[in-house]
Design an enzyme around this catalytic site. Structure first.
Site, PDB file in Angstrom:
ATOM      1  N   SER A   1       8.809   1.892  -1.717  1.00 21.06           N
ATOM      2  CA  SER A   1       8.479   1.001  -0.610  1.00 21.06           C
ATOM      3  C   SER A   1       9.661   0.812   0.342  1.00 21.06           C
ATOM      4  CB  SER A   1       7.985  -0.321  -1.197  1.00 21.06           C
ATOM      5  OG  SER A   1       7.164  -0.946  -0.268  1.00 21.06           O
TER       6      SER A   1
ATOM      7  N   HIS B   1      -0.065   0.302  -4.528  1.00 19.82           N
ATOM      8  CA  HIS B   1       1.337   0.339  -4.132  1.00 19.82           C
ATOM      9  C   HIS B   1       2.231  -0.019  -5.326  1.00 19.82           C
ATOM     10  CE1 HIS B   1       4.415   0.020  -1.041  1.00 19.82           C
ATOM     11  NE2 HIS B   1       4.775  -1.169  -1.485  1.00 19.82           N
TER      12      HIS B   1
HETATM   13  C1  GCU Z   1       5.862  -4.797   3.190  1.00 19.18           C
HETATM   14  C2  GCU Z   1       6.299  -3.960   4.372  1.00 19.18           C
HETATM   15  C3  GCU Z   1       6.443  -2.488   4.025  1.00 19.18           C
HETATM   16  C4  GCU Z   1       7.321  -2.347   2.809  1.00 19.18           C
HETATM   17  C5  GCU Z   1       6.791  -3.207   1.697  1.00 19.18           C
HETATM   18  C6  GCU Z   1       7.659  -3.255   0.447  1.00 19.18           C
HETATM   19  O1  GCU Z   1       4.553  -4.468   2.837  1.00 19.18           O
HETATM   20  O2  GCU Z   1       5.350  -4.165   5.386  1.00 19.18           O
HETATM   21  O3  GCU Z   1       7.000  -1.778   5.096  1.00 19.18           O
HETATM   22  O4  GCU Z   1       7.403  -0.997   2.433  1.00 19.18           O
HETATM   23  O5  GCU Z   1       6.726  -4.548   2.127  1.00 19.18           O
HETATM   24  O6  GCU Z   1       8.841  -3.005   0.502  1.00 19.18           O
HETATM   25  O7  GCU Z   1       7.111  -3.613  -0.590  1.00 19.18           O
END
Ligand code: GCU
Length: 420
Positions: free
Chosen positions: A257, A398
């Site tokens: 992420s 995710h």
């Molecule tokens: C949020 C953000 C993303 C990121 C994510 C994370 O969802 O919008 O860009 O990758 O956090 O780091 O979990």
């Protein structure tokens, strides 16, 4: 696969305040041509071979991402000290070595320290190592009672346990161990190293953590948390260079992420990294910005302005005019092995955009002679593509879990040189 519309409703339920609703409809993706992976950002020169790309295109692409997207990466600190503050030759049930190394970085305005946790296989040869930052403190990555907790943690809530007052808690020990299957990684012959990301730059999310970040040790003003976190990975690599059982020539930056964006950045800007894994990194990670699918430049700069250069904001809603897109960021890792991973339900991160970006970046790998590169049919759930670059789309949400690591290990076992 679940119908896309159902996932879209679930994700759209978390809008970024003030930003237009995210698009999850493939038919609404703008038809914006991508900048040529082999050309400089203004299109005035196109490389016809690897040497031309290295010498004339690569520097211009790197310059674009520094000035317009992530900010300038901090320099190597003037002084660094590496101290093994804890070690065991009998960790993880006797299968691994454990080292906890305190890294002290010092420059004109002061110093800062943070601890890198490192596990290594017990092997006669120095081992390749995956290095990545973690979200909740080193102690959250494994149940191992010897892991030292950070002094300060961000206020958050995980598994029903709420952190307030920025005090770490024993209750977080091992809470994110699914993301760090150390025993599995060790059994595949790799080491694994991690640092708590807020030790480098506190991710306050609603305010800028820069004053408490590593930027405070430098005289020159700098900004952008991703560039700072990425710099932290380079300090981890410096530390690994001092560990005889680790092969510093075979260190792969890994992250999930926002920390997947970070891993990619680290390998792009520090060519000592032997490769990179960008897991579910999405917007301003692996995903193509021009698609404006899921998270957009508008949404990310509204919600997380401190992660980037302030210049990024001016491209919000103008993605099609950006002189470079994220496939060119991926290409900065070439010709070193690169792995992009997505999750099928992680539409906010745009799995298709991540895959297409890798496919486009592959044109640069081809310049270096790579032949085994992905094509459209490799965008399929749980059918990993393990070639000269790697890709898989895990079924699910995710996250970064054992399935992902199995594939990273499969890919890097083949892609890295066998010995130093
Ligand atoms: C949020 C953000 C993303 C990121 C994510 C994370 O969802 O919008 O860009 O990758 O956090 O780091 O979990």
């Amino acid at each position: 696969m679940k119908p896309i519309a159902i996932c879209a409703i679930a994700l759209a339920a978390l809008p970024v305040l003030g930003a237009p609703a995210a698009n999850y409809d493939e038919s609404k993706v703008p038809d914006a041509p991508l900048p040529d992976a082999l050309a400089v950002p203004d299109g005035s020169f196109k490389a016809s071979g690897a040497i031309e790309w290295e010498s004339r295109v690569r520097p211009k692409i790197a310059e674009f991402f520094e000035s317009e997207v992530y900010g300038r990466r901090p320099p190597r600190p003037k002084r660094q000290i590496f101290e093994i503050v804890e070690s065991s030759d009998n960790a993880l049930g006797g299968k691994a070595l454990r080292r906890q190394i305190k890294i002290t970085v010092a420059d004109a305005r002061g110093e800062k320290s943070f601890i890198m946790l490192l596990y290594l296989p017990k092997s006669p040869d120095p081992a390749p190592v995956f290095v990545g930052l973690n979200f909740m403190g080193n102690h959250a990555t494994a149940g191992d009672p010897e892991i030292i907790m950070p002094e300060w943690v961000r206020n958050t809530s995980l598994g029903g346990i709420k952190i307030s007052g920025n005090r770490p808690t024993e209750k977080y020990r091992g809470l994110q161990s699914r993301r760090w299957p150390y025993e599995k990684i060790i059994s595949r012959g790799f080491g694994a190293a991690t640092i708590y990301y807020c030790d480098i730059y506190p991710d306050l999310e609603k305010a800028d953590g820069a004053p408490q970040s590593v930027y405070s040790i430098f005289k020159e003003p700098m900004n952008g948390a991703i560039a700072a976190w990425s710099w932290g990975l380079s300090r981890a690599l410096d530390a690994l260079e001092t560990v005889p059982q680790a092969d510093a020539k075979r260190v792969v930056a890994v992250g999930h992420s926002r920390l997947g964006k970070t891993a990619l950045h680290a390998a792009a800007f520090d060519r000592r990294f032997a490769g990179a894994v960008s897991n579910d990194s999405g917007c301003m990670g692996a995903a193509l910005s021009r698609r404006q699918f899921g998270e957009t430049v508008e949404a990310i700069t509204r919600q997380f302005p401190f992660w980037f250069s302030p210049n990024l904001r001016k491209w919000a809603g103008r993605e099609a005019e950006m002189p470079a897109d994220q496939h060119q960021m991926l290409a900065l890792v070439a010709p070193r092995p690169l792995y992009v991973a997505s999750a099928s339900e992680d539409l906010w991160a745009d799995p298709r955009g991540e895959f297409l970006s890798l496919a486009e970046a592959s044109k640069v790998y081809a310049l270096f002679g790579a032949k085994n590169l992905p094509s459209e049919e490799n965008f399929a759930i749980e059918k990993p593509f393990i070639g000269d670059v790697g890709y898989h789309m895990r079924k699910g949400k995710h996250d970064m879990v054992e399935y992902d690591w199995e594939n990273f290990c499969d890919f890097f076992s083949k892609a890295l040189p066998q010995t130093r």
